[in-house]
Design a protein around this motif. Structure first.
Motif, PDB file in Angstrom:
ATOM      1  N   THR A   1       0.950  -1.268   0.163  1.00  0.00           N
ATOM      2  CA  THR A   1      -0.052   0.126   0.068  1.00  0.00           C
ATOM      3  C   THR A   1       0.906   1.183   0.134  1.00  0.00           C
ATOM      4  O   THR A   1       0.671   1.995  -0.676  1.00  0.00           O
ATOM      5  CB  THR A   1      -0.972  -0.111   1.340  1.00  0.00           C
ATOM      6  N   VAL A   2       1.852   1.246   0.744  1.00  0.00           N
ATOM      7  CA  VAL A   2       2.736   2.408   1.098  1.00  0.00           C
ATOM      8  C   VAL A   2       3.427   2.550  -0.466  1.00  0.00           C
ATOM      9  O   VAL A   2       3.670   3.689  -1.101  1.00  0.00           O
ATOM     10  CB  VAL A   2       3.877   2.227   2.251  1.00  0.00           C
ATOM     11  N   ALA A   3       3.903   1.327  -0.876  1.00  0.00           N
ATOM     12  CA  ALA A   3       4.675   1.578  -2.301  1.00  0.00           C
ATOM     13  C   ALA A   3       3.614   2.004  -3.368  1.00  0.00           C
ATOM     14  O   ALA A   3       4.249   2.738  -4.369  1.00  0.00           O
ATOM     15  CB  ALA A   3       5.005   0.257  -2.501  1.00  0.00           C
ATOM     16  N   PHE A   4       2.344   1.639  -3.196  1.00  0.00           N
ATOM     17  CA  PHE A   4       1.490   2.062  -4.301  1.00  0.00           C
ATOM     18  C   PHE A   4       1.235   3.787  -4.168  1.00  0.00           C
ATOM     19  O   PHE A   4       1.116   4.416  -5.083  1.00  0.00           O
ATOM     20  CB  PHE A   4       0.004   1.407  -4.005  1.00  0.00           C
ATOM     21  N   VAL A   5       1.211   4.032  -2.773  1.00  0.00           N
ATOM     22  CA  VAL A   5       0.976   5.551  -2.725  1.00  0.00           C
ATOM     23  C   VAL A   5       2.226   6.376  -3.335  1.00  0.00           C
ATOM     24  O   VAL A   5       1.955   7.403  -3.737  1.00  0.00           O
ATOM     25  CB  VAL A   5       0.904   5.858  -1.019  1.00  0.00           C
ATOM     26  N   VAL A   6       3.322   6.026  -2.857  1.00  0.00           N
ATOM     27  CA  VAL A   6       4.733   6.701  -3.570  1.00  0.00           C
ATOM     28  C   VAL A   6       5.253   5.820  -4.556  1.00  0.00           C
ATOM     29  O   VAL A   6       6.463   6.152  -5.113  1.00  0.00           O
ATOM     30  CB  VAL A   6       5.755   6.518  -2.308  1.00  0.00           C
ATOM     31  N   ARG A   7       4.351   5.303  -5.443  1.00  0.00           N
ATOM     32  CA  ARG A   7       4.802   4.718  -6.870  1.00  0.00           C
ATOM     33  C   ARG A   7       5.804   5.358  -7.675  1.00  0.00           C
ATOM     34  O   ARG A   7       6.493   5.097  -8.424  1.00  0.00           O
ATOM     35  CB  ARG A   7       3.881   4.004  -7.377  1.00  0.00           C
ATOM     36  N   ARG A   8       5.338   6.815  -7.650  1.00  0.00           N
ATOM     37  CA  ARG A   8       6.032   7.754  -8.490  1.00  0.00           C
ATOM     38  C   ARG A   8       7.457   8.019  -8.250  1.00  0.00           C
ATOM     39  O   ARG A   8       8.275   8.331  -9.035  1.00  0.00           O
ATOM     40  CB  ARG A   8       5.104   9.136  -8.836  1.00  0.00           C
ATOM     41  N   ARG A   9       7.853   7.547  -7.156  1.00  0.00           N
ATOM     42  CA  ARG A   9       9.252   8.007  -6.611  1.00  0.00           C
ATOM     43  C   ARG A   9      10.035   6.641  -6.536  1.00  0.00           C
ATOM     44  O   ARG A   9      11.159   6.897  -6.133  1.00  0.00           O
ATOM     45  CB  ARG A   9       9.017   8.440  -5.039  1.00  0.00           C
ATOM     46  N   LEU A  10       9.381   5.598  -6.824  1.00  0.00           N
ATOM     47  CA  LEU A  10      10.051   4.296  -6.655  1.00  0.00           C
ATOM     48  C   LEU A  10      10.446   3.874  -8.172  1.00  0.00           C
ATOM     49  O   LEU A  10       9.625   4.340  -9.256  1.00  0.00           O
ATOM     50  CB  LEU A  10       9.237   3.218  -6.112  1.00  0.00           C
ATOM     51  N   SER A  11      11.557   3.430  -8.362  1.00  0.00           N
ATOM     52  CA  SER A  11      12.075   3.012  -9.602  1.00  0.00           C
ATOM     53  C   SER A  11      11.444   1.600 -10.016  1.00  0.00           C
ATOM     54  O   SER A  11      10.956   0.924  -9.225  1.00  0.00           O
ATOM     55  CB  SER A  11      13.776   2.872  -9.698  1.00  0.00           C
ATOM     56  N   SER A  12      11.370   1.414 -11.345  1.00  0.00           N
ATOM     57  CA  SER A  12      10.600   0.250 -11.866  1.00  0.00           C
ATOM     58  C   SER A  12      11.356  -1.095 -10.953  1.00  0.00           C
ATOM     59  O   SER A  12      10.800  -1.785 -10.589  1.00  0.00           O
ATOM     60  CB  SER A  12      10.762  -0.028 -13.271  1.00  0.00           C
TER      61      SER A  12
ATOM     62  N   ALA B   1      -8.929  11.638 -14.682  1.00  0.00           N
ATOM     63  CA  ALA B   1      -9.374  12.445 -13.420  1.00  0.00           C
ATOM     64  C   ALA B   1     -10.221  11.468 -12.731  1.00  0.00           C
ATOM     65  O   ALA B   1     -10.002  11.311 -11.325  1.00  0.00           O
ATOM     66  CB  ALA B   1     -10.198  13.523 -13.694  1.00  0.00           C
ATOM     67  N   THR B   2     -11.449  10.704 -13.235  1.00  0.00           N
ATOM     68  CA  THR B   2     -11.997   9.759 -12.401  1.00  0.00           C
ATOM     69  C   THR B   2     -11.099   8.650 -11.974  1.00  0.00           C
ATOM     70  O   THR B   2     -11.281   7.959 -10.877  1.00  0.00           O
ATOM     71  CB  THR B   2     -13.211   9.387 -13.548  1.00  0.00           C
ATOM     72  N   GLN B   3     -10.207   8.291 -12.837  1.00  0.00           N
ATOM     73  CA  GLN B   3      -9.298   7.138 -12.471  1.00  0.00           C
ATOM     74  C   GLN B   3      -8.494   7.432 -11.187  1.00  0.00           C
ATOM     75  O   GLN B   3      -8.242   6.558 -10.381  1.00  0.00           O
ATOM     76  CB  GLN B   3      -8.678   6.609 -13.529  1.00  0.00           C
ATOM     77  N   VAL B   4      -8.132   8.568 -11.196  1.00  0.00           N
ATOM     78  CA  VAL B   4      -7.311   9.101 -10.139  1.00  0.00           C
ATOM     79  C   VAL B   4      -8.030   9.186  -8.772  1.00  0.00           C
ATOM     80  O   VAL B   4      -7.696   8.614  -7.567  1.00  0.00           O
ATOM     81  CB  VAL B   4      -6.391  10.442 -10.331  1.00  0.00           C
ATOM     82  N   GLN B   5      -9.258   9.590  -8.982  1.00  0.00           N
ATOM     83  CA  GLN B   5      -9.957  10.096  -7.794  1.00  0.00           C
ATOM     84  C   GLN B   5     -10.384   8.493  -7.252  1.00  0.00           C
ATOM     85  O   GLN B   5     -10.513   8.326  -5.910  1.00  0.00           O
ATOM     86  CB  GLN B   5     -11.391  10.550  -8.189  1.00  0.00           C
ATOM     87  N   VAL B   6     -10.803   7.565  -8.286  1.00  0.00           N
ATOM     88  CA  VAL B   6     -10.900   6.176  -7.804  1.00  0.00           C
ATOM     89  C   VAL B   6     -10.151   5.543  -7.017  1.00  0.00           C
ATOM     90  O   VAL B   6     -10.081   4.716  -6.233  1.00  0.00           O
ATOM     91  CB  VAL B   6     -11.537   5.190  -8.935  1.00  0.00           C
ATOM     92  N   GLY B   7      -8.711   5.673  -7.517  1.00  0.00           N
ATOM     93  CA  GLY B   7      -7.588   5.099  -7.075  1.00  0.00           C
ATOM     94  C   GLY B   7      -7.302   5.482  -5.827  1.00  0.00           C
ATOM     95  O   GLY B   7      -6.984   4.779  -4.621  1.00  0.00           O
ATOM     96  N   TYR B   8      -7.363   7.091  -5.482  1.00  0.00           N
ATOM     97  CA  TYR B   8      -7.161   7.530  -3.885  1.00  0.00           C
ATOM     98  C   TYR B   8      -8.335   6.945  -3.097  1.00  0.00           C
ATOM     99  O   TYR B   8      -8.154   6.770  -2.016  1.00  0.00           O
ATOM    100  CB  TYR B   8      -7.335   9.000  -4.121  1.00  0.00           C
ATOM    101  N   GLY B   9      -9.593   6.865  -3.699  1.00  0.00           N
ATOM    102  CA  GLY B   9     -10.593   6.450  -2.600  1.00  0.00           C
ATOM    103  C   GLY B   9     -10.606   4.985  -2.345  1.00  0.00           C
ATOM    104  O   GLY B   9     -10.700   4.515  -1.244  1.00  0.00           O
ATOM    105  N   LEU B  10     -10.028   4.137  -3.201  1.00  0.00           N
ATOM    106  CA  LEU B  10      -9.738   2.545  -2.995  1.00  0.00           C
ATOM    107  C   LEU B  10      -8.687   2.424  -2.181  1.00  0.00           C
ATOM    108  O   LEU B  10      -8.556   1.641  -1.320  1.00  0.00           O
ATOM    109  CB  LEU B  10      -9.611   1.856  -4.188  1.00  0.00           C
ATOM    110  N   GLY B  11      -7.409   3.423  -2.295  1.00  0.00           N
ATOM    111  CA  GLY B  11      -6.440   3.292  -1.547  1.00  0.00           C
ATOM    112  C   GLY B  11      -6.737   3.496   0.029  1.00  0.00           C
ATOM    113  O   GLY B  11      -6.341   2.932   0.954  1.00  0.00           O
ATOM    114  N   GLY B  12      -7.463   4.764   0.111  1.00  0.00           N
ATOM    115  CA  GLY B  12      -7.962   5.185   1.393  1.00  0.00           C
ATOM    116  C   GLY B  12      -8.806   3.961   2.117  1.00  0.00           C
ATOM    117  O   GLY B  12      -8.709   3.772   3.185  1.00  0.00           O
TER     118      GLY B  12
END
Length: 194
Positions: free
Chosen positions: A73-84, A163-174
């Protein structure tokens, strides 16, 4: 530093990241089928390390499945900061650790859990209860996530706007974080089956 074994490992695993679900499934099946051979020793070792305190054993059981979920979950939240390659290693290791916990499933033959765990049954019960609470959060997340996605697709239409995908992603993460917290609370405070 370019030829460091860790860097090489990360690079190799990064190329094979698409097979991580297959790896997790293989570990899950092998642990469930052949777990009988080692589960007593594993539970005994956890009891030696954690002691016989019920709360600690419950927490250890929850952490066996829930710990990798928290890391993912933490890796998903900070995924843009992690290398592949780092994402690939986290996916492989955490999914394999979570899948290995299928050893705690009850025996499918005569005798049930008593036959499977034998003299470490008193340790396996709180471990299994904490593990089951973490698994419950995974099942609840998948079910609620599917319901949310079906509703969003019905309302917003296909394909979903970015935009909807991002909102749904944050909602499901929460939602996942809340369900993990509830499962931890349940795993630590719920009544053990008698």
């Amino acid at each position: 530093m370019r030829n460091s074994p860790i860097i090489l490992l990360l690079t190799v695993l990064g190329r094979w990241a698409k097979y991580a679900p297959l790896t997790a499934f293989a570990v899950l099946v092998l642990s469930g089928v052949f777990g009988d051979l080692v589960v007593r020793d594993v539970v005994r070792w956890i009891g030696d390390v954690a002691g016989t305190d019920e709360l600690v054993l419950r927490a250890a059981g929850w952490a066996w499945m829930g710990g990798p979920l928290v890391v993912m979950t933490v890796a998903f939240v900070v995924r843009r900061r992690l290398s592949s390659p780092v994402k690939a290693v986290l996916t492989y290791v955490m999914s394999a650790v979570a899948a290995s916990s299928s050893m705690l499933l009850g025996h499918r033959g005569d005798g049930g859990r008593e036959k499977r765990f034998g003299d470490v049954q008193h340790l396996a019960t709180p471990l299994g209860y904490g593990w089951a609470a973490a698994v419950l959060s995974v099942i609840a997340t998948v079910v609620l996530g599917l319901i949310v996605l079906l509703i969003v697709i019905k309302v917003a239409g296909k394909p979903l706007p970015t935009a909807t995908q991002v909102q749904v992603g944050y909602g499901l993460g929460g939602l996942w974080i809340v369900l993990l917290a509830v499962s931890l609370w349940l795993g630590l405070t719920g009544p053990l089956p008698s």
